[in-house]
Each structure stands twice: as C-alpha cells, then as structure tokens.
Design an enzyme around this catalytic site. Sequence first.
Site, PDB file in Angstrom:
ATOM      1  N   ASP A 304      -2.874  16.715  53.389  1.00  0.00           N
ATOM      2  CA  ASP A 304      -4.298  16.563  53.661  1.00  0.00           C
ATOM      3  C   ASP A 304      -4.869  17.981  53.763  1.00  0.00           C
ATOM      4  O   ASP A 304      -4.124  18.966  53.862  1.00  0.00           O
ATOM      5  CB  ASP A 304      -4.541  15.754  54.944  1.00  0.00           C
ATOM      6  CG  ASP A 304      -5.967  15.174  54.967  1.00  0.00           C
ATOM      7  OD1 ASP A 304      -6.842  15.689  54.225  1.00  0.00           O
ATOM      8  OD2 ASP A 304      -6.221  14.219  55.739  1.00  0.00           O
TER       9      ASP A 304
HETATM   10  C1  BGC Z   1      -9.522  13.833  54.650  1.00  0.00           C
HETATM   11  C2  BGC Z   1      -8.894  13.311  53.385  1.00  0.00           C
HETATM   12  C3  BGC Z   1      -9.658  13.821  52.180  1.00  0.00           C
HETATM   13  C4  BGC Z   1      -9.681  15.323  52.217  1.00  0.00           C
HETATM   14  C5  BGC Z   1     -10.426  15.941  51.038  1.00  0.00           C
HETATM   15  C6  BGC Z   1      -9.731  15.340  54.605  1.00  0.00           C
HETATM   16  O1  BGC Z   1     -10.539  15.732  55.670  1.00  0.00           O
HETATM   17  O2  BGC Z   1      -8.731  13.487  55.753  1.00  0.00           O
HETATM   18  O3  BGC Z   1      -8.899  11.910  53.394  1.00  0.00           O
HETATM   19  O4  BGC Z   1      -9.085  13.329  51.003  1.00  0.00           O
HETATM   20  O5  BGC Z   1     -10.336  15.751  53.399  1.00  0.00           O
HETATM   21  O6  BGC Z   1     -11.775  15.680  51.117  1.00  0.00           O
END
Ligand code: BGC
Length: 725
Positions: A304
């Site tokens: 993530d």
């Molecule tokens: C989220 C993810 C997301 C990523 C990119 C993170 O803050 O937890 O689900 O895909 O950001 O935007």
Amino acid sequence: MVPKLTTLFSALGCALGLSACDSPRASTAASGMTATHRPWVPRACPDGGPTFEPAAEDGSTNAKLDLCRIDSASLERGAEPPELVAARARAAARLALLSQDEKLRLVQGSSGAFVGNIPAVGDMPALSLQDGPAGVARFGDVTAFPAPIALAATWDRALVQSFGAAMGEEQRGKGVMIQLAPMMNLARVPAAGRNFESFGEDPYLAGELAARDVLGIQSQKVVATAKHFVGNEQETNRSSADSRIDERTLHELYYEPFAASVKAGVGAVMCSYNRVNGAYACENPATLGDLKAGLGFSGFVMSDWGATHSTAEAANAGLDLEMPRGQNFSGLAAAISAQSVAQARLDDMVLRLLTSLERVGVLGDPPAGSPTAVVNTAAHAELARQAATESITLLKNDAAILPLDPAKSVLVVGEAGGPQPSAVGGGSAFVNAPYVVSPLAALQSRGNLTVNYDDGTSDSVLAAAQAADVALVFVHVPSSEGQDRASLSSGADALIAKVAAANPNTIVVLNAPGAVLMPWLAQVRAVLVAWYPGQENGNALGSVLYGDANPGGKLPLSFPASEADLPQPSSAHTITYAEGLAIGYRALDSAGTPPLFSFGFGLSYTSFAYSALVLRAGAEPGSVSATFDLTNTGTRAGSEVAQLYLGFPASAGEPPQVLRGFERVLLRSGETRSVEIELRPRSFSCWSASQHARYVPSGTYRITVGGSARDAALHAELEITGSAP
Ligand code: BGC
C-alpha cells in the site's frame, strides 16, 4: 502461521495412513513457536473415493456423505491453470533479457500521471496503476458506478462481473494497466470508514463477488489487485496498529476473499498498512507466506502507498513491489551485494510482476488511452443504473405504502434528495462523477407527480410535511478512507422524528456506507437503503419508489440494534480480534442477540415461498447438490436471493451458521423455479490450527435455506464422515 509443507497432510490423508500420523509430532512455526500435533487415528475409508447416500429414496432431505478420501491440499488450492504456466514461461523469457538495473527499476514506483507509475524498461512500456474499487478514481469523464457495498447488496455474481469488466474497460481507456481493486477487507467493525469499498461482512459472499470482479477487470487486459492483505478492518491507527488475529480466524475469515481471488487468477495483492501479529503486513513472513505458499498466489505483492518499512526484511518476507516510490527498495542493490537479499529473490519479484502482466495480455497489447480520454459510455451508465436499482434494499414497508401511488403528493426532505445527491464515498476510491441524477429531479421528470422540496434545516419542513401525502426523508451518511465513522448514527435522527411526527406516511431513504441505528424506526412507514448509488442515483430510486422495478437488494452486512452489539473501531495500538470467528451475523447468532435487520435481509413488493429441499450427490466427487423450489407467490415479478447456511457439528467450534451458497433468482408472478446450490468438500471444512491445514469435521451438519440469515424456511441434515482435528 506459515503453512509448513511437511505438515500439509490432511487429517483425512492421515486417516488413510498416507503419512506417519500415529504418533505425536512437533512442527516449527515461522514465529519460532512449536505446536504439538495430536495423533491421528487411522480409519478405514470405503473404496472408490467420496460417497453420498440419500437417507431414503422417498424424497427425505437427510443424507450421508463420506469425505474420507479428500485431502487437505485439494481443500485449500487447486492445480495451476495452463494459461498461468504459459504466462510464466513468457515472463521468464522477458526476465532473461533484463539488466540488473532494469530489474531494480521494475520493483519500485516512480512519479508520473497515475497514482502509481513504473518507468519503461527495455521494450516494455511504462506501467500505470490507478484506483480503484468503485471505478476509475480521480480522473474525469468516467462512470460513477454504485459503491462496492451496493454491488454486494445485489448478491448478483454476473452483475458484479459486468461491473468489473466495465471498470476495466474504462481503466484501459485511460491508459491504466493495473487497477487497485477490488477491496476485500471484511466489515468486522460496522463503523469502519472503508466498508463502502468492501463486499460486506461475510467471507464467502465477499470472496464470490471479489472473484467475479477480478474476472471482469482482467477480461479487459487490466491486472486486478486484491487489497488490503490483511487485517485492515478499520482506519483508526491503520498505519501503526497491530491486528492480533489467531491462525484459524485468519484462514476462515480474513484470507477467504483473497483465496477466492487467487483462484480467479488475480494478478496482484496489495499488502496493508497495519501490522499483523507483530510484523507489518508488507514485511510479514507469516501472512505473505500463507498467501504465496499456502493459497498458491503466483502474482506479485505490492505495498500500500507508503506501507513499506524495510528493505531486506520486506523483500525476504515476500514484498515484490514498493509503492508509490522506492524509499526502501532503492536499497535493494546494496542489500543484494551484501547478500542480505538473494539475487533469486529479485528475479522472483520481477518474474511475478511480468507473469501477471503476461497473463492478462497487457504487455502484448498495451492500452492506447490516456488520462484525459473520455471513457464513460451510455452502456456503462445503463449498467450503473441497473446496479443501483438492484442494490436498493427495502427494510420496512408497513401497509405496503411502497410502491407509491402516483396520485399522492410527495415532499422530498433533505439535501441528499435534492441539490446534494449522494453518489460516492471518499478517499482513494473517490470517483469524479460526470453527473448525479438527484431523486428530486428524477421524480419531477416522471411528469405526473406533485413533488415539493424542503431542505429540512428549518421549521418550514413541518408545515410542508403536513401538507403532503407522503414525506420522503433523504439522509446521506458520509464515509471515507482515513477515518472511521464516529458512531452508527445516521446524523438525522431529530429530523426524521420531526417529519414523522408531522406526517404519518414518512419514508426514509438512507444513502449509507453500511449499518446505521434507527431510533425512529417505529415512527416511519418505510425504510430503504440506497447505499452510495453512483451517478444514476435518482433514476434508480425513482423506479423502485414507483414500482417500475422491484427492490431486490439484501443486506451484505448486519444492522445491529445497538452499537454495543458489534465491535467499535479500537483506538488501541493493539487490536485484538478476540471475537475470532464471531463477526457480523456470526457474532449476533452466537450471542443470541437479535439484529435490527439481519444479514441477508431485504423485503420485496412480491412474496416468495420455499419448498422441497432435496440433497443429492453433486457433479464433483464429494460434493452435495441442494435443490429446492422457489415460487413467486405475489402479484409482481421480482428477484429473490435464496441463501444457504451451514451449521457445523458442535465439535467443530464454528458459529451457529455460516453462509455457504446463494443464488439471485428472477421470477414472474406465480412462477416456480428449481434452484440448485452445490456444496463442495471445502464448504464443509474448517482450519486446524494444530495441523495448519483444512479438515472436514465428522458429525451432523444442518443445512438451512431461506431469504436471510434469520429465515430458515427449509432445513435438512447431513451426516458427514470426515476426520477429527
Ligand atoms: C489506499 C489504497 C490505495 C492507495 C493508492 C492508499 O491510501 O489504502 O487502497 O490503492 O492509497 O491510492
């Protein structure tokens, strides 16, 4: 918690004498803990594999199943499909052409036009990653579909696959190669901020729908990403909190949707921000080992955004791609020189990435589109409308006030009904809707209605409500990534009570991300949950309010009667999943606590009757086919979601019942259809924390079929010969 291949014998395999099972033995878990295994008692199996015996030929529903010869490996994972083997061979050929520098560039993000970017290397194009679960995030000129929780309320596998394909098509049109969806954390905590991105509280429902979403997305040559692995069931302290989850619960609940996605061929898995049992999810050898070695995941694990905390530790635990930048993986070259990370590990990271790209076919046919392309279409708007319509869940309809009589005058109350219609949730899943049809506009466009509007903020609403035949109160309950809801209150209790006191025909429409409390329930005539409905909000709602469409949604999560009945977001840095398997309806059933509205519940404008449950041998060896008749006994066409729950023998230590099958069936008035739900050996299995493997408990199983978790219209018993844990 890492499956030890040496101990991946099944209880049943042991029972067959396939291994040395007759003496206690110890195994070493990754954590360094030891577990003592109880001896297996060899049993004689019948010749010829699993057998099924109906108890009587006279239509009796009870039956016997002998699963003696099913082994645990087949309960957990199947053989690799040929297209995966072929994709890996093509990926290996590409890998052989890459320099060390190119390999290092492929395992860490860089800057670019997308939320995630990987630079071009060799003859490979730059790779583009974009959110998310509800459609193409952030860019304009896309379709705002209903939120995934609304899709889950349809319980419609084919619809979810179409939704995945439409999103995938739009992502590809924007130049995206890897879509950061679906999201499959479970709604363990009703107030969790990202429940609207999820498929609800049940691992089987979430797994079935996530798998279809994956198939849809990947059919468009876009890699899907199963996220967030694992134990990320709330937003509070998500970047630091340690989710303490026991091995059995991880396997039976939180891994399940990921396991289903792996079976569907998902190309990527995103590891989560939080820690799991002590170690960060993106450097956790136990959970990442379970994913790769245990569930057989052959794609790549990406972090993530900012969830990586180390270089060698993360690489060696199984992280394959650091996003959005290489803050830690920029140190991989040095780590390889220092031999703290093996060259083979870097090669494996790249091979996994290339295999997933090859498998969906995007490397041979890269997308031509760009972020400014217009990708929304009339067909996708129609799909968004159909999905929003199917998702609307009717919870109360006293004296059949719905569908509404067009001759009655209507007052629309609340900004969510007029100038601020609900569409999408917030955070990385936010979708920039091209338009949102408000309920007020949709009702006005029907032409023959008397419709007035009041925003509900002043006392003018009382006189307006008194003057109308029907008052429709619209409530938008906001929710976003980054924070949990402060409570399960709709935030509109006083307004609803006030309007209901002024007008006995008050109907509440909730645009909610999940459960809300309803202290005003007894005062209102009807309640509809319309979730976050996307751009076609008003069109979908209008067609249900006036009966052009029958509400067929069913709750994908429990609505508790009180906040105390299910867990609240924890503010502690150690989040203990002390309830184990008892989340959602499993918790309420275990405690004997009635829900406000049960998991699986939803009313209809028509009525259904269930009859004639019969168990037969299924098509696959060891499977059981449950068939029953479903009749539309009302006067309108409508869909029913027939649900099958399994009650395990008491010795298994399962909650009273667990969902193991469902079918959404559309029936004309008076029509009867035979519905078949197949239960595979895995349906009857539990996770043995002492054997680190699945097994089938022996004993009497209760099968119930009905229209919700609290509606056991039909039941049968099945005597299974499996094995002791
Ligand atoms: C989220 C993810 C997301 C990523 C990119 C993170 O803050 O937890 O689900 O895909 O950001 O935007």
